[in-house]
Design a protein around this motif. Structure first.
Motif, PDB file in Angstrom:
ATOM      1  N   SER A 200     -38.411   8.401 -28.668  1.00 27.61           N
ATOM      2  CA  SER A 200     -37.490   8.488 -29.803  1.00 27.61           C
ATOM      3  C   SER A 200     -36.110   8.956 -29.367  1.00 27.61           C
ATOM      4  O   SER A 200     -35.092   8.395 -29.780  1.00 27.61           O
ATOM      5  CB  SER A 200     -38.053   9.443 -30.866  1.00 27.61           C
ATOM      6  OG  SER A 200     -39.305   8.993 -31.333  1.00 27.61           O
ATOM      7  N   ASN A 203     -34.233   6.414 -27.416  1.00 30.39           N
ATOM      8  CA  ASN A 203     -33.763   5.357 -28.317  1.00 30.39           C
ATOM      9  C   ASN A 203     -32.464   5.727 -29.007  1.00 30.39           C
ATOM     10  O   ASN A 203     -31.672   4.841 -29.353  1.00 30.39           O
ATOM     11  CB  ASN A 203     -34.831   5.054 -29.370  1.00 30.39           C
ATOM     12  CG  ASN A 203     -35.525   3.729 -29.096  1.00 30.39           C
ATOM     13  OD1 ASN A 203     -34.894   2.763 -28.653  1.00 30.39           O
ATOM     14  ND2 ASN A 203     -36.817   3.673 -29.346  1.00 30.39           N
ATOM     15  N   THR A 204     -32.233   7.026 -29.214  1.00 31.35           N
ATOM     16  CA  THR A 204     -30.997   7.426 -29.896  1.00 31.35           C
ATOM     17  C   THR A 204     -29.758   7.170 -29.037  1.00 31.35           C
ATOM     18  O   THR A 204     -28.642   7.207 -29.540  1.00 31.35           O
ATOM     19  CB  THR A 204     -31.026   8.920 -30.277  1.00 31.35           C
ATOM     20  OG1 THR A 204     -31.123   9.725 -29.092  1.00 31.35           O
ATOM     21  CG2 THR A 204     -32.189   9.222 -31.198  1.00 31.35           C
ATOM     22  N   LEU A 206     -29.473   4.308 -27.368  1.00 32.69           N
ATOM     23  CA  LEU A 206     -29.278   2.858 -27.438  1.00 32.69           C
ATOM     24  C   LEU A 206     -29.206   2.377 -28.883  1.00 32.69           C
ATOM     25  O   LEU A 206     -28.580   1.366 -29.175  1.00 32.69           O
ATOM     26  CB  LEU A 206     -30.427   2.151 -26.703  1.00 32.69           C
ATOM     27  CG  LEU A 206     -30.633   2.548 -25.235  1.00 32.69           C
ATOM     28  CD1 LEU A 206     -31.815   1.805 -24.642  1.00 32.69           C
ATOM     29  CD2 LEU A 206     -29.382   2.292 -24.411  1.00 32.69           C
ATOM     30  N   LYS A 207     -29.864   3.096 -29.794  1.00 31.34           N
ATOM     31  CA  LYS A 207     -29.856   2.766 -31.224  1.00 31.34           C
ATOM     32  C   LYS A 207     -29.650   4.069 -32.004  1.00 31.34           C
ATOM     33  O   LYS A 207     -29.588   5.154 -31.432  1.00 31.34           O
ATOM     34  CB  LYS A 207     -31.190   2.143 -31.638  1.00 31.34           C
ATOM     35  CG  LYS A 207     -31.617   0.941 -30.785  1.00 31.34           C
ATOM     36  CD  LYS A 207     -33.019   0.501 -31.176  1.00 31.34           C
ATOM     37  CE  LYS A 207     -33.511  -0.640 -30.302  1.00 31.34           C
ATOM     38  NZ  LYS A 207     -34.898  -1.042 -30.632  1.00 31.34           N
ATOM     39  N   TRP A 208     -29.568   3.968 -33.300  1.00 34.22           N
ATOM     40  CA  TRP A 208     -29.510   5.125 -34.194  1.00 34.22           C
ATOM     41  C   TRP A 208     -28.439   6.129 -33.749  1.00 34.22           C
ATOM     42  O   TRP A 208     -28.585   7.341 -33.928  1.00 34.22           O
ATOM     43  CB  TRP A 208     -30.855   5.851 -34.267  1.00 34.22           C
ATOM     44  CG  TRP A 208     -32.047   4.983 -34.374  1.00 34.22           C
ATOM     45  CD1 TRP A 208     -32.136   3.775 -35.000  1.00 34.22           C
ATOM     46  CD2 TRP A 208     -33.340   5.240 -33.831  1.00 34.22           C
ATOM     47  NE1 TRP A 208     -33.408   3.270 -34.896  1.00 34.22           N
ATOM     48  CE2 TRP A 208     -34.165   4.144 -34.181  1.00 34.22           C
ATOM     49  CE3 TRP A 208     -33.897   6.283 -33.093  1.00 34.22           C
ATOM     50  CZ2 TRP A 208     -35.505   4.067 -33.807  1.00 34.22           C
ATOM     51  CZ3 TRP A 208     -35.222   6.208 -32.723  1.00 34.22           C
ATOM     52  CH2 TRP A 208     -36.005   5.113 -33.079  1.00 34.22           C
ATOM     53  N   LYS A 209     -27.343   5.658 -33.186  1.00 32.08           N
ATOM     54  CA  LYS A 209     -26.355   6.577 -32.589  1.00 32.08           C
ATOM     55  C   LYS A 209     -25.638   7.428 -33.621  1.00 32.08           C
ATOM     56  O   LYS A 209     -25.249   8.565 -33.339  1.00 32.08           O
ATOM     57  CB  LYS A 209     -25.325   5.765 -31.782  1.00 32.08           C
ATOM     58  CG  LYS A 209     -25.928   5.023 -30.598  1.00 32.08           C
ATOM     59  CD  LYS A 209     -24.880   4.198 -29.878  1.00 32.08           C
ATOM     60  CE  LYS A 209     -25.485   3.386 -28.751  1.00 32.08           C
ATOM     61  NZ  LYS A 209     -24.471   2.529 -28.068  1.00 32.08           N
ATOM     62  N   GLN A 210     -25.473   6.910 -34.816  1.00 32.71           N
ATOM     63  CA  GLN A 210     -24.705   7.628 -35.822  1.00 32.71           C
ATOM     64  C   GLN A 210     -25.359   8.957 -36.195  1.00 32.71           C
ATOM     65  O   GLN A 210     -24.673   9.950 -36.477  1.00 32.71           O
ATOM     66  CB  GLN A 210     -24.525   6.758 -37.069  1.00 32.71           C
ATOM     67  CG  GLN A 210     -23.631   7.395 -38.131  1.00 32.71           C
ATOM     68  CD  GLN A 210     -23.407   6.456 -39.306  1.00 32.71           C
ATOM     69  OE1 GLN A 210     -23.901   5.318 -39.313  1.00 32.71           O
ATOM     70  NE2 GLN A 210     -22.677   6.929 -40.310  1.00 32.71           N
ATOM     71  N   ARG A 212     -27.689  10.583 -34.230  1.00 34.76           N
ATOM     72  CA  ARG A 212     -28.462  10.947 -33.043  1.00 34.76           C
ATOM     73  C   ARG A 212     -28.770  12.436 -32.952  1.00 34.76           C
ATOM     74  O   ARG A 212     -29.868  12.816 -32.533  1.00 34.76           O
ATOM     75  CB  ARG A 212     -27.739  10.486 -31.779  1.00 34.76           C
ATOM     76  CG  ARG A 212     -26.348  11.062 -31.553  1.00 34.76           C
ATOM     77  CD  ARG A 212     -25.670  10.379 -30.360  1.00 34.76           C
ATOM     78  NE  ARG A 212     -24.337  10.915 -30.063  1.00 34.76           N
ATOM     79  CZ  ARG A 212     -23.228  10.532 -30.662  1.00 34.76           C
ATOM     80  NH1 ARG A 212     -23.292   9.614 -31.622  1.00 34.76           N
ATOM     81  NH2 ARG A 212     -22.058  11.040 -30.319  1.00 34.76           N
ATOM     82  N   HIS A 362     -32.768  -0.904 -19.268  1.00 31.34           N
ATOM     83  CA  HIS A 362     -32.037  -1.418 -20.429  1.00 31.34           C
ATOM     84  C   HIS A 362     -30.604  -0.883 -20.450  1.00 31.34           C
ATOM     85  O   HIS A 362     -29.670  -1.617 -20.795  1.00 31.34           O
ATOM     86  CB  HIS A 362     -32.758  -1.037 -21.719  1.00 31.34           C
ATOM     87  CG  HIS A 362     -33.878  -1.970 -22.082  1.00 31.34           C
ATOM     88  ND1 HIS A 362     -33.693  -3.097 -22.839  1.00 31.34           N
ATOM     89  CD2 HIS A 362     -35.193  -1.948 -21.762  1.00 31.34           C
ATOM     90  CE1 HIS A 362     -34.852  -3.735 -22.996  1.00 31.34           C
ATOM     91  NE2 HIS A 362     -35.779  -3.054 -22.345  1.00 31.34           N
TER      92      HIS A 362
END
Length: 386
Positions: A200, A203-204, A206-210, A212, A362
Motif C-alpha cells: 500500500s 503504491n502511494t 506511484l498512485k494515490w499521491k494526493q 499519500r 516500475h
C-alpha cells in the motif's frame, strides 16, 4: 582553465527542481537530483531540507543500542546468544533496519529520481519488518502470560501442568479463544498485515499521491493494532504474578510505557498528516523544525518506550524462572527457536525485498527517462577559479 574547486552544488528552490521532489510547504534547501554518492554523504554536514531528517533517525541508532545492551548485564540473565534472547535480537534487527533505512533514504534520495523511489520503498519495507520484530518480542515476552493459569496455591505454566495432569485450576487466567488466536494466527496475521502495508505504501508513490500522507499514516495503524494484541490482552486481564512478588512490581510498569508509546505514535501521526508548522509559515522551517523532523523524533520516542516496555516484561519473566519455556518443551507455548524467530524474519524480509524489486522496476520505467534527461542538464561541478 577549469578547476575542481570542491565547492558544493547550490541548493535550489522548489521552482527549480522536478515536481516529484517537492515537499509540501518546503520552498528552499533542495539538492539537485543526480547528486553523486560522495555529494550525498557530504550533504549530511550541510544544512539542506533533508539534513535534519537524516540526523533525527541516525543519532537515535546509538541511543537505542545503549538501552538495548542493558539487558545482557542483568543479574540472572542468560548468555546473549541464548534462545531466550532470540526474539529480542529480532526486535533489534527490525528497529536498526528501520532507523538506518530511514536516515539513509533521506541522505541518498538525491542521487536520481529512480534512486529516490527505491530509497523510500526500502524505508517502507523496514517499517513493516520492525512491526514483525515487535510482534515476535510481544509474542514471547508478553504472550506467555496467556498460558499461565491460577491455581488455589500458586501460578504455574502449561509446562508445569504437563507434569501434573491431576491438578485442576480454580480459575483460568488464559481466555481459550485468545489462546487459539495467539498460538496459531498471531504471527501469520502480523506478517500478512506487514506485507499489505508495504504494498500500500509503495503504491502511494506511484498512485494515490494526493492523499499519500494520510494513507501512509493510517495504513500503519492496522499493524500497530494487530501487533499490540498481546499488550491489550495483558491490560484487560489479571496479572499472572502474585501481588507480593518482584515480578508483579516490575511488570506493572508495562502499562505506563505502553501508554507513552501510544501517545508518541499519535503525536507523530499528527505531525505527519498536518504538516505543521511549515503549513503556517511556508519557507520558514525549510531547513530545521519542519514536520518530518518532529515526526522522526516522536517516532523514536515511541520506539524507546516500547523497548522499555519489553524490557520490563523480560525482567519480570527472569524473576519468575517457572515462566521460562525452553525450546525443547512440548507445551502449548514453546519457547523461541531459530526457525520461529530468525526464520520468520528471513522469510518476511525475502518477501519484502521481492515487493521492493517489483515496485523499483516500475519506478524505473516511469522515471528512468526523466533521470537521463536531468543527468544531461546537471549543473557542472567545475567552476572557473582565479
Amino acid at each position: 582553465m577549469l578547476l575542481n574547486c570542491g565547492q558544493p552544488l547550490p541548493l535550489l528552490r522548489h521552482t527549480d527542481v522536478p515536481p516529484r521532489v517537492i515537499e509540501n510547504f518546503i520552498l528552499t534547501g533542495y539538492r539537485f537530483p543526480n547528486y553523486s554518492l560522495r555529494e550525498c554523504l557530504l550533504s549530511a554536514f550541510r544544512p539542506t531540507n533533508e539534513t535534519g531528517n537524516f540526523w533525527t533517525h541516525f543519532l537515535p541508532v546509538f541511543i537505542f543500542f545503549y538501552y538495548f545492551m542493558e539487558v545482557f548485564g542483568w543479574d540472572g540473565a542468560p548468555h546473549s546468544d541464548a534462545p531466550f534472547f532470540y526474539p529480542l535480537w529480532n526486535y533489534f534487527i527490525g528497529v536498526f533496519c528501520l532507523l538506518m533505512a530511514s536516515s539513509m533514504a533521506h541522505l541518498l534520495n538525491s542521487m536520481s529520481l529512480v534512486v529516490r523511489e527505491v530509497c523510500f520503498f526500502v524505508d517502507y519495507g523496514t517499517i513493516s519488518a520492525y512491526t514483525v520484530g515487535s510482534s515476535l518480542a510481544y509474542y514471547y515476552y508478553i504472550h506467555p502470560r496467556a498460558g499461565i493459569v491460577e491455581t488455589g496455591e500458586h501460578n504455574i505454566s502449561h509446562m508445569d501442568l504437563k507434569h501434573e495432569p491431576t491438578r485442576v485450576p480454580v480459575s483460568s487466567y488464559a481466555i481459550p479463544e485468545f489462546s487459539v488466536f495467539f498460538e496459531t494466527l498471531y504471527i501469520p496475521c502480523t506478517c500478512a498485515v506487514a506485507i499489505i502495508c508495504v504494498i500500500s505504501c509503495c503504491n502511494t508513490r506511484l498512485k494515490w499521491k494526493q492523499h499519500r500522507y494520510i494513507i501512509r499514516t493510517f495504513v500503519f495503524l492496522l499493524p500497530f493494532l494487530s501487533s499490540s494484541t498481546p499488550v491489550f490482552y495483558r491490560l484487560f486481564t489479571k496479572s499472572p504474578y502474585s501481588t507480593t512478588s518482584a515480578s508483579f512490581v516490575t511488570s506493572s510498569t508495562m502499562s505506563k510505557f505502553f501508554y507513552h508509546h501510544c501517545l508518541w505514535l499519535l503525536v507523530s501521526a499528527v505531525f505527519n498528516i498536518s504538516k505543521f508548522p511549515e503549513r503556517l509559515a511556508p519557507g520558514r522551517f525549510d531547513i530545521w523544525g519542519h514536520s518530518h523532523q518532529w515526526f522522526h523524533c516522536f517516532t523514536f520516542l515511541s520506539i524507546l518506550d516500547e523497548l522499555h516496555m519489553i524490557k520490563a516484561e523480560m525482567r519480570a519473566i527472569l524473576l519468575s524462572p517457572t515462566l521460562l519455556l525452553p525450546p525443547a518443551t512440548l507445551s502449548h507455548l514453546p519457547g523461541p527457536t531459530i526457525a520461529s524467530t530468525y526464520g520468520v524474519m528471513l522469510l518476511l524480509q525475502t518477501t519484502i525485498i521481492s515487493i521492493i524489486l517489483w515496485f523499483s522496476w516500475h519506478a524505473n520505467c516511469i522515471y528512468g527517462p526523466q533521470r537521463d534527461q536531468l543527468a544531461k542538464e546537471r549543473p557542472k561541478k567545475h567552476l572557473k577559479c582565479q
